[in-house]
Design an enzyme around this catalytic site. Structure first.
Site, mmCIF file in Angstrom:
data_model
loop_
_atom_site.group_PDB
_atom_site.id
_atom_site.type_symbol
_atom_site.label_atom_id
_atom_site.label_comp_id
_atom_site.label_asym_id
_atom_site.label_seq_id
_atom_site.Cartn_x
_atom_site.Cartn_y
_atom_site.Cartn_z
ATOM 1 N N ILE A 63 9.356 -15.152 -1.578
ATOM 2 C CA ILE A 63 8.889 -14.576 -0.326
ATOM 3 C C ILE A 63 9.218 -13.085 -0.373
ATOM 4 O O ILE A 63 10.092 -12.652 -1.124
ATOM 5 C CB ILE A 63 9.506 -15.247 0.928
ATOM 6 C CG1 ILE A 63 11.039 -15.231 0.868
ATOM 7 C CG2 ILE A 63 8.984 -16.657 1.087
ATOM 8 C CD1 ILE A 63 11.696 -15.855 2.099
ATOM 9 N N ASP A 64 8.509 -12.293 0.403
ATOM 10 C CA ASP A 64 8.672 -10.843 0.360
ATOM 11 C C ASP A 64 10.083 -10.431 0.775
ATOM 12 O O ASP A 64 10.764 -11.137 1.520
ATOM 13 C CB ASP A 64 7.662 -10.169 1.295
ATOM 14 C CG ASP A 64 6.223 -10.419 0.874
ATOM 15 O OD1 ASP A 64 5.989 -10.629 -0.331
ATOM 16 O OD2 ASP A 64 5.344 -10.402 1.759
ATOM 17 N N LYS A 65 10.481 -9.264 0.321
ATOM 18 C CA LYS A 65 11.827 -8.757 0.609
ATOM 19 C C LYS A 65 12.144 -8.774 2.105
ATOM 20 O O LYS A 65 13.229 -9.189 2.517
ATOM 21 C CB LYS A 65 11.961 -7.317 0.079
ATOM 22 C CG LYS A 65 13.343 -6.701 0.319
ATOM 23 C CD LYS A 65 13.399 -5.252 -0.107
ATOM 24 C CE LYS A 65 12.661 -4.354 0.862
ATOM 25 N NZ LYS A 65 12.883 -2.908 0.600
ATOM 26 N N ARG B 45 0.201 -11.923 5.701
ATOM 27 C CA ARG B 45 0.057 -10.539 6.144
ATOM 28 C C ARG B 45 -1.379 -10.044 5.980
ATOM 29 O O ARG B 45 -1.940 -9.384 6.858
ATOM 30 C CB ARG B 45 1.032 -9.650 5.360
ATOM 31 C CG ARG B 45 2.492 -10.030 5.575
ATOM 32 C CD ARG B 45 3.423 -9.458 4.522
ATOM 33 N NE ARG B 45 3.476 -8.004 4.579
ATOM 34 C CZ ARG B 45 4.103 -7.245 3.687
ATOM 35 N NH1 ARG B 45 4.696 -7.820 2.637
ATOM 36 N NH2 ARG B 45 4.123 -5.933 3.813
#
EC number: 5.4.99.-
Length: 304
Positions: free
Chosen positions: A137-139, A237
Site C-alpha cells: 500500500i502507498d506510503k 486514488r
C-alpha cells in the site's frame, strides 16, 4: 549512477523542490532530498540549487542517485502492530508515512525493517529487500497487509490475489458529495502518458475495478468504503479522481485546495484470505487512525 528526470508542470509552480521531489517518489524522504541537494546530485536546468529553491513551470530536474552495490537491510524495532501471526502468515498494520520495503537510497524505517526485527521467518521470493512482502500500500496510506513467512505461503497468497478471492476494503474521504449510495468504477489504469510519475485511466492500461459504498455524507465531502477487485498502483486514488471525487489530502491526484494532512485520507481497513495451509478464512479489521477520526469529528461539527 541512476538518474531520474522530471519536468515541472503548472500545478507545482513555485513549490519548494525538497517538498516536490518526495511527492514524486515515495522512497525519498524530504531529508534525503536535502542531502542529495547538498551533494549537488540534484540539478535544475543543469545547475545546482538549494533546498529552498522554488521550482518553476517547465523546469527540468535531474536527480542522480548513487547505486548501492550491496545493501544491508537491518532489523529495526519499529513496534509494529501485528493483528495475526502463525508459522505461515501474518497480518500487520502499516502506519501512515511508512514505506513498505527498502529501495535505493532508503534502507531503514520501512515495514520490512520492522518485520525482520519481530519475525524470525519471512518468504524470500521477492528478494532480499522485500522479504515477506506479497502486496503493498502507498506510503501515506495506513492499514493492514498480508505477510508471507515462507515461500509456499507466499505463492498461495499471490494466487489468491490473482484469483481475486482476497478481501480488501479501504475507507476513504473524498471531495464532493456522491449522490448515489454505491457504484463501480471499471476503467483500465496505466502510466500517465503526460506524467511518468503518475498513473491514469488509459485505454491501453490494465483492467482495474473498484466497488464503493457511501458510508456518510458531509456538506462538501463523502466518506466511502472501497472494495478492490484488482490491485493496480494508486487504483482507488486514480479511480475516484476519474469520476470526479478525488481523495482528500492527495498530493498527486487531489485538487489544489485540499486538507493539509500529509497525504491522502485512505485507510486499508480490512484484509481477508484463506490460510495457505488450513484453508480457514482469516479476516482482520483495523480501526481508523486517530488523525482520520479527528477529521470526521470536525466534519460532524461543521468545522472543516
Amino acid at each position: 549512477m541512476a538518474q531520474h528526470e522530471f519536468t515541472v508542470d503548472s500545478e507545482h509552480h513555485l513549490q519548494r523542490i525538497d517538498k516536490f521531489l518526495p511527492e514524486q517518489n515515495d522512497a525519498w524522504s524530504r531529508s534525503q532530498v536535502q542531502d542529495l541537494i547538498k551533494e549537488e546530485l540534484i540539478k535544475v536546468n543543469d545547475k545546482a540549487v538549494k533546498s529552498n529553491y522554488k521550482i518553476k513551470e517547465h523546469d527540468r530536474i535531474v536527480v542522480s542517485e548513487k547505486e548501492t552495490v550491496e545493501a544491508d537491510i537491518l532489523p529495526e524495532d519499529l513496534n509494529l502492530d501485528i493483528y495475526f501471526e502463525d508459522e505461515d502468515v501474518a497480518i500487520v498494520y502499516k502506519p501512515k508515512g511508512m514505506v513498505v520495503h527498502p529501495a535505493p537510497g532508503h534502507y531503514s524505517n520501512t515495514l520490512v525493517n520492522g518485520l525482520m526485527y519481530q519475525m524470525t521467518d519471512l518468504s524470500g521470493i521477492n528478494g532480499e529487500i522485500r522479504p515477506g512482502i506479497v502486496h503493498r500500500i502507498d506510503k501515506d496510506t495506513s492499514g493492514l497487509l498480508m505477510v508471507a513467512k515462507n515461500d509456499i505461503a507466499h505463492r498461495s497468497l499471490v494466487d489468491q490475489l490473482v484469483d481475486k478471492t482476497v478481501t480488501r476494503k479501504y475507507v476513504a474521504l473524498v471531495h464532493g458529495v456522491i449522490p448515489h449510495d454505491y457504484g463501480t468504477v471499471d476503467a483500465p489504469i496505466g502510466r500517465n502518458k503526460n506524467d511518468r510519475q503518475a498513473m491514469a485511466v488509459e485505454d491501453d492500461g490494465r483492467d482495474a475495478i473498484t466497488h464503493f459504498d457511501v458510508l456518510q455524507r458531509f456538506k462538501n465531502y463523502t466518506l466511502i468504503e472501497c472494495r478492490l477487485e484488482t490491485g493496480r498502483t494508486h487504483q482507488i486514488r486514480v479511480h475516484m479522481k476519474y469520476i470526479g471525487y478525488p481523495l482528500v489530502g492527495d498530493p498527486k491526484y487531489g485538487p489544489k485546495k485540499t486538507m493539509d494532512i500529509g497525504g491522502q485520507a485512505l485507510h486499508a481497513a480490512t484484509i481477508g484470505f484463506n490460510h495457505p495451509k488450513t484453508n480457514e478464512y482469516i479476516e482482520k479489521i483495523a480501526p481508523l487512525p486517530t488523525y482520520f477520526e479527528e477529521i470526521l469529528q470536525d466534519l460532524d461539527k461543521g468545522e472543516a
